[in-house]
Design a protein around this motif. Structure first.
Motif, PDB file in Angstrom:
ATOM      1  N   UNK A   1     -41.907  -7.387 -21.900  1.00  0.00           N
ATOM      2  CA  UNK A   1     -40.521  -7.847 -21.754  1.00  0.00           C
ATOM      3  C   UNK A   1     -40.064  -8.310 -23.094  1.00  0.00           C
ATOM      4  N   UNK A   2     -38.503  -8.326 -23.216  1.00  0.00           N
ATOM      5  CA  UNK A   2     -37.939  -8.561 -24.515  1.00  0.00           C
ATOM      6  C   UNK A   2     -38.437  -9.692 -25.092  1.00  0.00           C
ATOM      7  N   UNK A   3     -38.529  -9.962 -26.385  1.00  0.00           N
ATOM      8  CA  UNK A   3     -38.884 -11.150 -26.851  1.00  0.00           C
ATOM      9  C   UNK A   3     -40.367 -11.285 -27.224  1.00  0.00           C
ATOM     10  N   UNK A   4     -41.223 -10.411 -26.830  1.00  0.00           N
ATOM     11  CA  UNK A   4     -42.691 -10.667 -27.027  1.00  0.00           C
ATOM     12  C   UNK A   4     -43.091  -9.877 -28.379  1.00  0.00           C
ATOM     13  N   UNK A   5     -42.394  -9.256 -28.886  1.00  0.00           N
ATOM     14  CA  UNK A   5     -42.426  -8.826 -30.383  1.00  0.00           C
ATOM     15  C   UNK A   5     -43.411  -7.546 -30.405  1.00  0.00           C
ATOM     16  N   UNK A   6     -43.402  -6.486 -29.327  1.00  0.00           N
ATOM     17  CA  UNK A   6     -44.089  -5.314 -29.459  1.00  0.00           C
ATOM     18  C   UNK A   6     -43.622  -4.606 -30.559  1.00  0.00           C
ATOM     19  N   UNK A   7     -42.196  -4.342 -30.206  1.00  0.00           N
ATOM     20  CA  UNK A   7     -41.621  -3.700 -31.426  1.00  0.00           C
ATOM     21  C   UNK A   7     -41.846  -3.717 -33.112  1.00  0.00           C
TER      22      UNK A   7
ATOM     23  N   UNK B   1     -55.175 -24.603 -33.829  1.00  0.00           N
ATOM     24  CA  UNK B   1     -56.348 -23.883 -34.174  1.00  0.00           C
ATOM     25  C   UNK B   1     -55.898 -23.248 -35.166  1.00  0.00           C
ATOM     26  N   UNK B   2     -55.083 -22.492 -35.473  1.00  0.00           N
ATOM     27  CA  UNK B   2     -54.975 -21.374 -36.584  1.00  0.00           C
ATOM     28  C   UNK B   2     -54.446 -21.968 -37.922  1.00  0.00           C
ATOM     29  N   UNK B   3     -55.172 -21.673 -39.257  1.00  0.00           N
ATOM     30  CA  UNK B   3     -54.629 -22.051 -40.661  1.00  0.00           C
ATOM     31  C   UNK B   3     -53.188 -21.515 -40.839  1.00  0.00           C
ATOM     32  N   UNK B   4     -52.512 -22.122 -41.572  1.00  0.00           N
ATOM     33  CA  UNK B   4     -51.197 -21.722 -41.914  1.00  0.00           C
ATOM     34  C   UNK B   4     -50.841 -20.175 -42.172  1.00  0.00           C
ATOM     35  N   UNK B   5     -51.905 -19.856 -43.165  1.00  0.00           N
ATOM     36  CA  UNK B   5     -51.857 -18.271 -43.302  1.00  0.00           C
ATOM     37  C   UNK B   5     -52.060 -17.314 -42.428  1.00  0.00           C
ATOM     38  N   UNK B   6     -52.236 -17.662 -41.241  1.00  0.00           N
ATOM     39  CA  UNK B   6     -52.368 -16.638 -39.987  1.00  0.00           C
ATOM     40  C   UNK B   6     -51.269 -16.861 -38.886  1.00  0.00           C
ATOM     41  N   UNK B   7     -50.247 -17.614 -39.476  1.00  0.00           N
ATOM     42  CA  UNK B   7     -49.037 -18.174 -38.669  1.00  0.00           C
ATOM     43  C   UNK B   7     -47.902 -17.541 -39.219  1.00  0.00           C
ATOM     44  N   UNK B   8     -47.162 -16.450 -38.821  1.00  0.00           N
ATOM     45  CA  UNK B   8     -46.222 -15.944 -39.566  1.00  0.00           C
ATOM     46  C   UNK B   8     -44.940 -15.970 -38.889  1.00  0.00           C
ATOM     47  N   UNK B   9     -43.884 -15.922 -39.657  1.00  0.00           N
ATOM     48  CA  UNK B   9     -42.483 -15.765 -38.959  1.00  0.00           C
ATOM     49  C   UNK B   9     -42.295 -14.569 -37.995  1.00  0.00           C
ATOM     50  N   UNK B  10     -41.480 -14.952 -36.957  1.00  0.00           N
ATOM     51  CA  UNK B  10     -41.142 -13.639 -36.293  1.00  0.00           C
ATOM     52  C   UNK B  10     -40.127 -12.960 -37.020  1.00  0.00           C
TER      53      UNK B  10
END
Length: 332
Positions: free
Chosen positions: A162-168, A267-276
């Motif tokens: 569905x829209x907003x899930x970032x597949x594109x 759970x995840x460190x900062x470098x594994x969390x990215x901006x959409x």
């Protein structure tokens, strides 16, 4: 003590699965589930069903069931009728907020009917402004066991179409990755929302990725496919409370990249969390993860250890103790 859970989801999402992880209740507690029917599948088990959020019908149900405490397994706006019914009947309410966002206007008006807001992450507690008492309860999750990383460079996305899930974004980012990869997209559309399957197939064709991308639709046991992945990504653009995909992948020892939209920072460190929407950052992070299997495996082990700590089975007792305290009873 008699507890009633109010659920208003499709029955296949993380909300209902998380609720099942909290069951069965401790001795001395009776637990029933009410489905507010939206697109509830016939194979989902609920003790009661109602087609609408009719406060009067919900009030009568609370009386018939002899409910001591009500648990709304979603944001206040998703079960406003149940909150009003509980206020009329004088039943205490614990309400899960499953997305990391501020309260909406109608939810601020409903605050008086809520005794405690249950959050899924410390991230949300830091940003939420409310006059209602707040408790963070990470849902317990069964340990599926550590799996070694497979040699085949498969990247997995486990999310509804569905829209907003970032597949594109995933397709565009992977198009720039030089290391070998294949993408498995697990998840189908929802009956009451537009599916992105058609547009995503077209985008994959435009980018020349058709042979490297596979759409697998809804599967009953996504962990089977997750075990075949060398990496798992979640690019949701919407505010999420605590994504089960991220937690399950971490418990398997899979390296994970997630968008900055929820409680993944627990759970995840900062470098594994990215901006959409930061396509370049996703491309670089995926290139690093796929080109360095040993480093990715180490990241996966670190995430697994943290997930085991955060998603402890003791959280189940914490949740039921919270409900019992509202009903002024002791958990045995």
């Amino acid at each position: 003590m008699k507890a009633l859970h109010v659920e208003n989801s499709t029955g296949r999402g993380g909300s209902l699965r998380s609720l099942r992880q909290l069951l069965p209740p401790p001795l001395g507690i009776s637990s029933k589930t009410l489905a507010l029917v939206r697109s509830w599948p016939v194979d989902s088990k609920a003790d009661f069903t109602l087609p609408t959020q009719n406060p009067l019908a919900l009030w009568r149900l609370l009386q018939r069931a002899g409910t001591d405490v009500l648990h709304v397994n979603n944001a206040p706006i998703e079960a406003w009728g149940a909150l009003l019914a509980a206020a009329w009947e004088g039943v205490p309410v614990a309400c899960h907020m499953r997305s990391v966002r501020p309260l909406r206007l109608i939810e601020r008006c409903l605050q008086g009917a809520i005794d405690v807001l249950v959050l899924l992450s410390d991230v949300h507690r830091r940003i939420l402004t409310t006059r209602v008492p707040v408790a963070v309860v990470h849902h317990p999750m069964e340990d599926p066991g550590l799996d070694p990383l497979p040699e085949e460079p498969i990247v997995g996305i486990f999310s509804v179409l569905k829209p907003g899930k970032g597949h594109d974004l995933a397709l565009r980012a992977l198009a720039g990755v030089r290391s070998p990869w294949k993408l498995k997209i697990v998840g189908g559309g929802l009956p009451d929302q537009p599916s992105t399957l058609g547009p995503l197939r077209e985008l994959a064709a435009q980018l020349g990725l058709t042979s490297r991308v596979e759409f697998l639709g809804h599967v009953d046991d996504p962990l089977v496919l997750m075990r075949r992945c060398r990496a798992v990504i979640d690019l949701s653009e919407k505010a999420e409370g605590f994504r089960r995909t991220v937690a399950e992948a971490c418990l398997l020892g899979r390296p994970v990249l997630a968008s900055r939209s929820g409680g993944e920072a627990d759970i995840l460190p900062p470098d594994q969390i990215l901006l959409p929407h930061d396509e370049g950052a996703w491309t670089r992070a995926l290139e690093t993860m796929l080109s360095d299997p040993k480093g990715a495996q180490m990241r996966g082990l670190e995430a697994r250890n943290r997930a085991l700590e955060v998603l402890s089975a003791s959280n189940r007792s914490q949740f039921w103790g919270l409900l019992a305290s509202l009903a002024r009873e002791e958990v045995r």
